[in-house]
Design an enzyme around this catalytic site. Structure first.
Site, PDB file in Angstrom:
ATOM      1  N   HIS A 171     -15.341   1.384   2.143  1.00  0.00           N
ATOM      2  CA  HIS A 171     -15.393   2.568   1.270  1.00  0.00           C
ATOM      3  C   HIS A 171     -16.584   2.539   0.330  1.00  0.00           C
ATOM      4  O   HIS A 171     -17.260   3.553   0.161  1.00  0.00           O
ATOM      5  CB  HIS A 171     -14.098   2.694   0.455  1.00  0.00           C
ATOM      6  CG  HIS A 171     -12.879   2.925   1.301  1.00  0.00           C
ATOM      7  ND1 HIS A 171     -11.620   3.027   0.759  1.00  0.00           N
ATOM      8  CD2 HIS A 171     -12.722   3.071   2.637  1.00  0.00           C
ATOM      9  CE1 HIS A 171     -10.728   3.226   1.741  1.00  0.00           C
ATOM     10  NE2 HIS A 171     -11.375   3.248   2.891  1.00  0.00           N
ATOM     11  N   HIS A 218       0.862  -1.181   0.000  1.00  0.00           N
ATOM     12  CA  HIS A 218       0.000   0.000   0.000  1.00  0.00           C
ATOM     13  C   HIS A 218       0.901   1.235   0.000  1.00  0.00           C
ATOM     14  O   HIS A 218       1.781   1.369   0.831  1.00  0.00           O
ATOM     15  CB  HIS A 218      -0.903  -0.021   1.244  1.00  0.00           C
ATOM     16  CG  HIS A 218      -2.074   0.920   1.168  1.00  0.00           C
ATOM     17  ND1 HIS A 218      -1.940   2.250   0.886  1.00  0.00           N
ATOM     18  CD2 HIS A 218      -3.406   0.707   1.353  1.00  0.00           C
ATOM     19  CE1 HIS A 218      -3.151   2.823   0.890  1.00  0.00           C
ATOM     20  NE2 HIS A 218      -4.064   1.906   1.164  1.00  0.00           N
ATOM     21  N   GLU A 256      -8.515  -4.524   7.152  1.00  0.00           N
ATOM     22  CA  GLU A 256      -7.972  -3.238   7.642  1.00  0.00           C
ATOM     23  C   GLU A 256      -8.903  -2.747   8.732  1.00  0.00           C
ATOM     24  O   GLU A 256      -9.325  -1.586   8.735  1.00  0.00           O
ATOM     25  CB  GLU A 256      -7.937  -2.193   6.529  1.00  0.00           C
ATOM     26  CG  GLU A 256      -7.182  -2.554   5.285  1.00  0.00           C
ATOM     27  CD  GLU A 256      -7.357  -1.503   4.198  1.00  0.00           C
ATOM     28  OE1 GLU A 256      -8.509  -1.168   3.865  1.00  0.00           O
ATOM     29  OE2 GLU A 256      -6.340  -1.012   3.712  1.00  0.00           O
ATOM     30  N   TYR A 278      -0.623   6.811   2.371  1.00  0.00           N
ATOM     31  CA  TYR A 278      -1.948   7.353   2.034  1.00  0.00           C
ATOM     32  C   TYR A 278      -1.938   8.872   1.903  1.00  0.00           C
ATOM     33  O   TYR A 278      -2.935   9.471   1.545  1.00  0.00           O
ATOM     34  CB  TYR A 278      -3.026   6.895   3.022  1.00  0.00           C
ATOM     35  CG  TYR A 278      -2.680   7.058   4.471  1.00  0.00           C
ATOM     36  CD1 TYR A 278      -2.670   8.310   5.066  1.00  0.00           C
ATOM     37  CD2 TYR A 278      -2.378   5.948   5.264  1.00  0.00           C
ATOM     38  CE1 TYR A 278      -2.340   8.466   6.394  1.00  0.00           C
ATOM     39  CE2 TYR A 278      -2.053   6.088   6.595  1.00  0.00           C
ATOM     40  CZ  TYR A 278      -2.035   7.343   7.155  1.00  0.00           C
ATOM     41  OH  TYR A 278      -1.702   7.477   8.473  1.00  0.00           O
ATOM     42  N   HIS A 316     -10.350  -5.160   0.100  1.00  0.00           N
ATOM     43  CA  HIS A 316     -10.157  -4.775   1.502  1.00  0.00           C
ATOM     44  C   HIS A 316     -11.451  -5.110   2.212  1.00  0.00           C
ATOM     45  O   HIS A 316     -12.488  -4.501   1.938  1.00  0.00           O
ATOM     46  CB  HIS A 316      -9.884  -3.266   1.612  1.00  0.00           C
ATOM     47  CG  HIS A 316      -8.496  -2.885   1.217  1.00  0.00           C
ATOM     48  ND1 HIS A 316      -8.131  -1.587   0.943  1.00  0.00           N
ATOM     49  CD2 HIS A 316      -7.367  -3.638   1.094  1.00  0.00           C
ATOM     50  CE1 HIS A 316      -6.830  -1.557   0.645  1.00  0.00           C
ATOM     51  NE2 HIS A 316      -6.353  -2.787   0.724  1.00  0.00           N
ATOM     52  N   ASP A 323     -15.725   6.923   5.698  1.00  0.00           N
ATOM     53  CA  ASP A 323     -14.489   6.145   5.773  1.00  0.00           C
ATOM     54  C   ASP A 323     -14.026   5.908   7.209  1.00  0.00           C
ATOM     55  O   ASP A 323     -12.958   6.368   7.608  1.00  0.00           O
ATOM     56  CB  ASP A 323     -13.375   6.814   4.949  1.00  0.00           C
ATOM     57  CG  ASP A 323     -12.139   5.923   4.821  1.00  0.00           C
ATOM     58  OD1 ASP A 323     -12.148   4.794   5.356  1.00  0.00           O
ATOM     59  OD2 ASP A 323     -11.160   6.368   4.211  1.00  0.00           O
ATOM     60  N   GLU A 375      -7.639   2.215  -5.527  1.00  0.00           N
ATOM     61  CA  GLU A 375      -8.580   1.797  -4.484  1.00  0.00           C
ATOM     62  C   GLU A 375      -9.898   2.555  -4.627  1.00  0.00           C
ATOM     63  O   GLU A 375      -9.910   3.761  -4.884  1.00  0.00           O
ATOM     64  CB  GLU A 375      -7.967   2.044  -3.092  1.00  0.00           C
ATOM     65  CG  GLU A 375      -8.881   1.571  -1.966  1.00  0.00           C
ATOM     66  CD  GLU A 375      -8.188   1.468  -0.604  1.00  0.00           C
ATOM     67  OE1 GLU A 375      -6.951   1.632  -0.533  1.00  0.00           O
ATOM     68  OE2 GLU A 375      -8.907   1.212   0.373  1.00  0.00           O
TER      69      GLU A 375
END
Ligand code: FE
Ligand code: FE
Ligand code: ZN
Length: 277
Positions: free
Chosen positions: A179, A67, A256, A70, A211, A224, A142
């Site tokens: 999400h 990943h 996550e 972010y 995810h 989120d 994503e």
């Protein structure tokens, strides 16, 4: 085979992450390529990689998901911010070749007021500069919750990014269940319809990872906030349908959720129990 794992700390290297997988019953994992705020990455240790592969083979890890930090924002109107994102991704993709044929996920970015089309143009420009024919890594966009001015809040925006990319074979999508719920897709009552829509707009062949998170918030709230499996608004029944869906069940599922390792271990156990072999 059910591919299930969670986000792990990369601070002790690859072998350490594989050993953690063994401890908690995982056979895949996600990790940050560097400090999430985007500092310098640790040097790759060839010996660590070799030991990692021995362990990975033993416990059946065949795909891992890196990943990006972010905080990268490829959509930014600020050239320095875009340049930082580009250099970081370039470096990450070089490092990924030490563990070839895996996945690299990133948040498309936020347009911060300049508009979606300009934001998307900026993302496309960076991807076209960092993707190479030689790379073996698939870069994943994503699906985002649509917090603030996040791009990727619907399948159309992701499709618009993909349309601009020259090396399309290097691009895929990672679907985050929290999400998409927060973005307004009804994966609880209409999973089939949401997947049909994904297929029509993007193509399910682009979907490379999930995810798997519950959500603290109702559908369409653009918040989120991840929740533990079964304790949020998505719920265990919908999660059972997602991990067993014929079009999803072979993909890697990465947790996550707000957990420490013991919590992840419990969730992996639970998901293994409801996965139909
Ligand atoms: Fe993410
Ligand atoms: Fe995610
Ligand atoms: Zn999230």
């Amino acid at each position: 085979m059910f591919k299930i794992g969670c986000h792990l700390s990369a601070s002790k290297g690859y072998l350490d992450m594989a050993e953690t997988c063994e401890k908690i019953g995982a056979n895949t994992f996600q990790f940050f390529t560097r400090n999430p705020r985007g500092g310098k990455a640790k040097d790759i240790d060839q010996e660590d990689i070799e030991k990692f592969y021995e362990k990975a083979k033993k416990i059946g890890i065949d795909v891992i998901l890196a990943h990006a930090p972010y905080t990268l924002n490829c959509a930014s109107s600020d050239e320095r911010i875009r340049d930082f994102a580009k250099q970081t991704m370039k470096d990450d993709l070089l490092r990924m070749e030490y563990t070839p044929n895996n996945l690299y996920n990133f948040h498309p970015g936020s347009h911060v007021g300049q508009g979606i089309d300009i934001g998307i143009k900026n993302i496309v420009e960076i991807l076209n500069e960092v993707l190479t024919k030689e790379q073996t890594t698939t870069v994943l966009l994503e699906t985002m919750a649509g917090k603030g001015s996040e791009i990727g809040r619907n399948f159309q925006e992701l499709k618009q990014i993909i349309d601009g990319i020259e090396l399309k074979e290097k691009i895929g999508v990672c679907l985050d269940t929290c999400h998409v719920n927060d973005a307004g897709y009804d994966i609880v009552n209409n999973l089939e319809g949401v997947l049909d829509e994904f297929d029509k707009i993007i193509g399910l062949d682009r979907l490379k990872a999930i995810h798997i998170n519950d959500s603290k918030n109702e559908i369409g709230t653009h918040k989120d906030r991840h929740e533990k499996i079964g304790e949020g608004k998505i719920g265990i029944d919908a999660i059972e349908r997602i991990i067993n869906h014929p079009k999803l069940r072979e993909l890697p599922f990465l947790l996550e959720t707000p957990n420490e390792l013991d919590g992840y271990e419990e969730e992996i156990k639970l998901l293994r129990k409801i996965y139909k072999n």
